[in-house]
Design a protein around this motif. Sequence first.
Motif, PDB file in Angstrom:
ATOM      1  N   GLY A 170      74.321  -2.131  20.188  1.00 18.40           N
ATOM      2  CA  GLY A 170      75.157  -1.952  21.303  1.00 18.40           C
ATOM      3  C   GLY A 170      74.858  -2.113  22.465  1.00 18.40           C
ATOM      4  O   GLY A 170      74.878  -2.215  23.610  1.00 18.40           O
ATOM      5  N   TYR A 187      79.948   0.305  30.222  1.00 17.39           N
ATOM      6  CA  TYR A 187      79.244  -0.114  29.308  1.00 17.39           C
ATOM      7  C   TYR A 187      78.277  -0.047  29.050  1.00 17.39           C
ATOM      8  O   TYR A 187      77.325   0.654  27.710  1.00 17.39           O
ATOM      9  N   PRO A 222      83.679  -0.302  23.830  1.00 16.71           N
ATOM     10  CA  PRO A 222      83.501  -1.521  22.498  1.00 16.71           C
ATOM     11  C   PRO A 222      83.266  -2.532  23.808  1.00 16.71           C
ATOM     12  O   PRO A 222      83.951  -3.076  24.068  1.00 16.71           O
ATOM     13  N   SER A 251      86.485  -4.557  24.313  1.00 12.84           N
ATOM     14  CA  SER A 251      87.096  -3.752  25.566  1.00 12.84           C
ATOM     15  C   SER A 251      86.080  -4.511  27.232  1.00 12.84           C
ATOM     16  O   SER A 251      86.935  -4.843  27.880  1.00 12.84           O
ATOM     17  N   ARG A 301      86.954   4.209  19.063  1.00 13.32           N
ATOM     18  CA  ARG A 301      85.717   4.226  19.062  1.00 13.32           C
ATOM     19  C   ARG A 301      85.592   5.482  17.483  1.00 13.32           C
ATOM     20  O   ARG A 301      86.496   6.230  17.674  1.00 13.32           O
TER      21      ARG A 301
END
Length: 797
Positions: free
Chosen positions: A236, A499, A573, A576, A612
């Motif tokens: 990610g 992020y 995430p 989100s 999370r």
Amino acid sequence: MRGAQAGAAGGSLAFESKTVPIEERRHFRIDTDSTGLPSIAVRSLSSPAPSRTRFDASRYLLPWSRWRQTLNGLAAIELARGTPFHFVPVLLGVGSVLYFSLTGEPGILPVLVLLLLLLIAVALAAQRPALRMAVMSSVLVVVGVLAAKIETARQETILLGDQISTRIVGRILSIDKSGKGLRAVVQIISTERPVLKYQPERMKVTLRKAPEGLAAGEGIKGLFLLRPPGGPVRPGSFDFAFDSYFDRIGATGVSISLIERAAIPDANIFSRIGFWFERHRTAIAQRVRGQVPGQSGEMSAALITGMTGGISPATNEAMRVSGLAHVTSISGLHMALVAGSVMGLVRLLLAAFPGFSSRHPTKKVAAILALFAAFGYYLLSGGGVATLRSFIMLAVMLTAVLFDRQALSMRNLVIAAIIILVIWPHEIIGPSFQMSFAATAALIAGYQLYAQRHQPEYQPAGSERGLFRRLWRYFLLFVLGLAATSLIAGTATAIYSAYHFNRIAPAGLLANLAAMPAVSLVVMPMALLSTLLMPFGLEGLPLYLMGKGVDVMLWVAQYFAAISSSGATGAMPAASLVLLTIALLIFCLMVSRLRLLALPVAVIGLLLLAFRVTPDVIISEDGKLVAVQHENGQLLLNRPRPNRFTLENWQRAYQFPKTVPPGSAADKGEAFQCAEGRCQIASSSGFSVARIEDPGLLKAACDEYDIVIAAFPTPKTRCIERAALLISARDLAKSGAAEIYRTDQTNSSGARFIVSHALSGIERPWHRHRAFSRAARNLEPYKPKAKRPPIQGVRSH
């Protein structure tokens, strides 16, 4: 009742009333006739009254009809204000994101066929506005996919497959200072000992032992240790290989021999022009560093030329924590300050010539000169894609001034976004594009919302008496405007900072309020003036003043970094990010009360942050660093000196502020114990982990431990019979960094684990090189052959 007539101006209107049962009153409808007076229409007067026990659906449909009328009215406002055009780059971006999110590479023929079918559907749906809009939206999404596909095919960057040392002859494309020497982007011309069969076009390397005065365009040769571009440090996170692919950089590394100048073929005319700008850029940076000492000089050189290699890690960290990191990278802020300074100066000078000002549009003249100044600043800053994006945004706005249109408007921002997404679709994946456009869109939307609610009132001349009162009013407006700008832009960019970097700047608003006056009023104007005076050797005083302004900015950054927290937010995430982005787009791009729809979307996106899950074990993609989660919120490491970048990323993403090196608390067994090529630990969660470097220890490790991490390539079947989870160097080379989650389900053989790799099952052009590494092919690391001793009596060369 009897009928009655009432007279009205310009005619008469008759109302007739009848007695109807009370049960039928719900069938009345009040309308307005052509005269503007109300009229009453009665529906189904003769129908019997419904029974009280019978379900009446109309009682529940009427509220929805009012909602529908309201929504239709708001939609009409959005159409009248041109809001659908605002969503054109959004749909293009959706197509680009869909393309880059695929696990496999799609063919261009299916995309073209789908686009053709959609265009035919547009022609067929021309008479139905709603259907036409839906099909056109699909067309824009497919165009976004097609643009991303064409850009990817146009690059064709060759990425190095495995680590190797080789002798290289190359041409320097750009060069800058670095903490360990010089950092350069080099075009590879030839390789030898060994000759690379698939030779990358460019490499980014650190030159440790290089001759003085190296400049762009010169040839060099030497022995280099090269590595392939790295992947995500965890599932990610940002993919560095993706960035390298679109920057045409196929390898990174360091020189391991003395670098020498080399004779190379002449470059083409366009490259020579670029080298000329690059050499002058380096010369300007050196003159700035000579006039302004220390970190202030490095920061000043970065603000003028974009060369940030001399800024120390401590200064960078202070700028990031304080929320002032956006000042160090040349972006829309710097372009706007340069163009604004030029426009203001030119209009002030032209105002001194009333004859010229009365006959010519001085604002347009100033806009043209500001456009040329911004273009020169773009060339001087190195001409990177991020700087080019900022220049395009500013060029669109200045062009709007030439055509008597509003410069800072959402439509101009949309046009700039369309240009970038058609030419460089991959930019939408990076944080620079996202944060830049999010901040600009939020500022424009905030200004428009303020302008709608606070229309300026007419004030006759002299209504504000006194110079002090006017100055005080301007000062308050400046401070409030700066605070509002920092708050709005900081909130919009915090989504993407959380992020991509797993951090925000808690003191960003206060730090920007304290530092930006110095940046706006001193640093950037003096930077522009010193650049203009540098050809005449008169840059001393402007650079001195610029250095003092930079000193203030650095002091502010260090002060707020010291008193504020690190701002670590944890990994966000992807769901989100998507929902918060949708909420931001709705709020910024819509002009009616429909922007309130952003609130529930944003709330859902924030609520998803609570879901999370932290992994129990984390493994780096090279397999050298292993971390196990402890129940007290610490990360237990297998190395005393881990990779700093990887570890800091893990700590911010997984919210583990403290780490425990191997050997700590040995009496309690709460740390890795390492000896004789093996590190093992018994986790507080009830499972054991071992990392081994000797293949001879594999059989015993599979019998003894629940999770075995092999630092060498080996088939997974070696541990299947013993029910241990085996992660080998081959798995990491093919699929990248790994996260391991322990589940509550167990079987007769023991615990079960869920493994999540960063690149599992993904086969894209920027990942193909991973399949050619020796570990992915189940081979041992490359070892150069030892030199044979010279035969006695024969001279060795």
